[in-house]
Motif scaffolding. Sequence first.
Motif, PDB file in Angstrom:
ATOM      1  N   LEU A 282      29.492  53.778  45.631  1.00  0.00           N
ATOM      2  CA  LEU A 282      28.305  53.931  44.807  1.00  0.00           C
ATOM      3  C   LEU A 282      28.258  52.846  43.741  1.00  0.00           C
ATOM      4  O   LEU A 282      29.289  52.396  43.235  1.00  0.00           O
ATOM      5  N   THR A 283      27.036  52.420  43.403  1.00  0.00           N
ATOM      6  CA  THR A 283      26.818  51.379  42.405  1.00  0.00           C
ATOM      7  C   THR A 283      25.751  51.848  41.424  1.00  0.00           C
ATOM      8  O   THR A 283      25.015  52.810  41.693  1.00  0.00           O
ATOM      9  N   PRO A 284      25.617  51.151  40.280  1.00  0.00           N
ATOM     10  CA  PRO A 284      24.540  51.488  39.339  1.00  0.00           C
ATOM     11  C   PRO A 284      23.140  51.330  39.921  1.00  0.00           C
ATOM     12  O   PRO A 284      22.172  51.807  39.331  1.00  0.00           O
ATOM     13  N   ASN A 285      23.020  50.675  41.075  1.00  0.00           N
ATOM     14  CA  ASN A 285      21.720  50.527  41.734  1.00  0.00           C
ATOM     15  C   ASN A 285      21.318  51.765  42.524  1.00  0.00           C
ATOM     16  O   ASN A 285      20.181  51.847  43.009  1.00  0.00           O
ATOM     17  N   ASP A 286      22.218  52.717  42.707  1.00  0.00           N
ATOM     18  CA  ASP A 286      21.948  53.874  43.551  1.00  0.00           C
ATOM     19  C   ASP A 286      21.279  54.983  42.745  1.00  0.00           C
ATOM     20  O   ASP A 286      21.703  55.299  41.628  1.00  0.00           O
ATOM     21  N   ARG A 287      20.230  55.589  43.319  1.00  0.00           N
ATOM     22  CA  ARG A 287      19.468  56.624  42.620  1.00  0.00           C
ATOM     23  C   ARG A 287      19.829  58.025  43.085  1.00  0.00           C
ATOM     24  O   ARG A 287      20.050  58.920  42.277  1.00  0.00           O
ATOM     25  N   PHE A 288      19.850  58.232  44.411  1.00  0.00           N
ATOM     26  CA  PHE A 288      20.097  59.589  44.904  1.00  0.00           C
ATOM     27  C   PHE A 288      20.474  59.546  46.376  1.00  0.00           C
ATOM     28  O   PHE A 288      20.289  58.532  47.068  1.00  0.00           O
ATOM     29  N   ILE A 289      21.004  60.672  46.842  1.00  0.00           N
ATOM     30  CA  ILE A 289      21.357  60.868  48.255  1.00  0.00           C
ATOM     31  C   ILE A 289      20.660  62.131  48.736  1.00  0.00           C
ATOM     32  O   ILE A 289      20.642  63.147  48.030  1.00  0.00           O
ATOM     33  N   ILE A 290      20.083  62.072  49.934  1.00  0.00           N
ATOM     34  CA  ILE A 290      19.471  63.245  50.557  1.00  0.00           C
ATOM     35  C   ILE A 290      20.329  63.677  51.733  1.00  0.00           C
ATOM     36  O   ILE A 290      20.648  62.870  52.603  1.00  0.00           O
ATOM     37  N   LEU A 291      20.713  64.944  51.761  1.00  0.00           N
ATOM     38  CA  LEU A 291      21.306  65.562  52.938  1.00  0.00           C
ATOM     39  C   LEU A 291      20.295  66.568  53.469  1.00  0.00           C
ATOM     40  O   LEU A 291      19.769  67.386  52.697  1.00  0.00           O
ATOM     41  N   GLY A 292      19.989  66.501  54.754  1.00  0.00           N
ATOM     42  CA  GLY A 292      18.998  67.419  55.294  1.00  0.00           C
ATOM     43  C   GLY A 292      19.239  67.738  56.748  1.00  0.00           C
ATOM     44  O   GLY A 292      19.762  66.919  57.501  1.00  0.00           O
ATOM     45  N   CYS A 293      18.850  68.934  57.148  1.00  0.00           N
ATOM     46  CA  CYS A 293      18.927  69.304  58.559  1.00  0.00           C
ATOM     47  C   CYS A 293      17.774  68.650  59.310  1.00  0.00           C
ATOM     48  O   CYS A 293      16.870  68.055  58.716  1.00  0.00           O
ATOM     49  N   ASP A 294      17.773  68.782  60.631  1.00  0.00           N
ATOM     50  CA  ASP A 294      16.758  68.078  61.404  1.00  0.00           C
ATOM     51  C   ASP A 294      15.375  68.672  61.198  1.00  0.00           C
ATOM     52  O   ASP A 294      14.376  68.044  61.532  1.00  0.00           O
ATOM     53  N   GLY A 295      15.297  69.877  60.626  1.00  0.00           N
ATOM     54  CA  GLY A 295      13.996  70.430  60.282  1.00  0.00           C
ATOM     55  C   GLY A 295      13.231  69.523  59.337  1.00  0.00           C
ATOM     56  O   GLY A 295      12.009  69.393  59.429  1.00  0.00           O
ATOM     57  N   LEU A 296      13.943  68.861  58.433  1.00  0.00           N
ATOM     58  CA  LEU A 296      13.314  67.888  57.539  1.00  0.00           C
ATOM     59  C   LEU A 296      12.948  66.622  58.290  1.00  0.00           C
ATOM     60  O   LEU A 296      11.826  66.113  58.181  1.00  0.00           O
ATOM     61  N   PHE A 297      13.909  66.112  59.080  1.00  0.00           N
ATOM     62  CA  PHE A 297      13.710  64.798  59.688  1.00  0.00           C
ATOM     63  C   PHE A 297      12.899  64.843  60.977  1.00  0.00           C
ATOM     64  O   PHE A 297      12.635  63.800  61.578  1.00  0.00           O
ATOM     65  N   LYS A 298      12.468  66.018  61.403  1.00  0.00           N
ATOM     66  CA  LYS A 298      11.490  66.097  62.485  1.00  0.00           C
ATOM     67  C   LYS A 298      10.107  65.665  62.009  1.00  0.00           C
ATOM     68  O   LYS A 298       9.276  65.207  62.804  1.00  0.00           O
TER      69      LYS A 298
END
Length: 360
Positions: A282-298
Amino acid sequence: MDLFDDLPEPTQTAGEASVQNTCPSPLEDRGAKRKREAPDDDEVVEGQKLEEKKMINLSESDHSVSPGVPILKGYVAARRGEREEMQDAHILLSDMKTCLSTLPTTVSRLAYFAVFDGHGGARASRFAAEHLHHTLALKFPKETENLDKLVKKCLLDTFRQTDEDFLKKASSQKPAWKDGSTATCMLVVDDMVYVANLGDSRAVLCRMEQEMQGGDRKCVTLALSKEHNPTIYEERMRIQRAGGTVRDGRVLGVLEVSRSIGDGQYKRIGVISTPDLRRCQLTPNDRFIILGCDGLFKVFSAEEAVKYVLNVLQNGSVERKEGQTEEEGHYEAACQRLANEAVRRGCADNVTVILVSVSF
């Protein structure tokens, strides 16, 4: 030879939670990774079910970390969609040190976030959510020499052990349980992120990078996980070598993923519990991380999901819960709205989103 599928080197530019001090052993509750037999119209739950399924969420930032170590805060939203049952499970543990009897002296912070997407029932996902981090804590390295190699071994051993433990319990039932679950687990050791995943749940990182000619910073979306389904050549070949077949993009025409926890009836034909591993500093340029099941990425591409969250963070006012800062209110709203939008776009599956803010 490196042990991890590393992300590109970083550029050098400059939830709600009930706080507890003990490591939890609990959790909660997907949709049809397995093709269901002739579903009737009556099986579809009337209307969009948007109630949240609460799970363990110990996501307050840990202010005891050393200077230069990023502060992480986790937020979660879970929607049942049109499923009759919530089969997702998740856990947010921003201070995993409480789970370990001893921690290497050079490690300042240990955090763990994970989403599990069950199929055939909720028992495998719940089991993994309740037990995987405890097994991980027991196997975590006691020394920091060759830490990357030891963390890799720890994660591989933890997934194998969790799968074996669940299959043992499942086979002892009458009738035997046939549940399975995907897993996307993020372990953060100081400023290093390790992601281990099985199946088609995902983890993505939002990193802001400077435009070439001094313009505004642009968002770059980095994949922290790798999908496993039987249409991928290497996955299909392994299944076929083990005596299985792939029909209609599914193992034996039924199972949609090629790696999972549980699914005992498919283990002998090449469905494995060995995760892919990725590592990212991680660096100061990083804002956030998303973890999601395939229901989101469908219904969202990774880039669309990141841009949707960024838009909420950067625009407009949001209602804040008591005790939340303005920034926390924006992250909470972004997480909840992303899950709501996935359902609004027509995803009938369970939807679980974990949003982890990163600040230095």
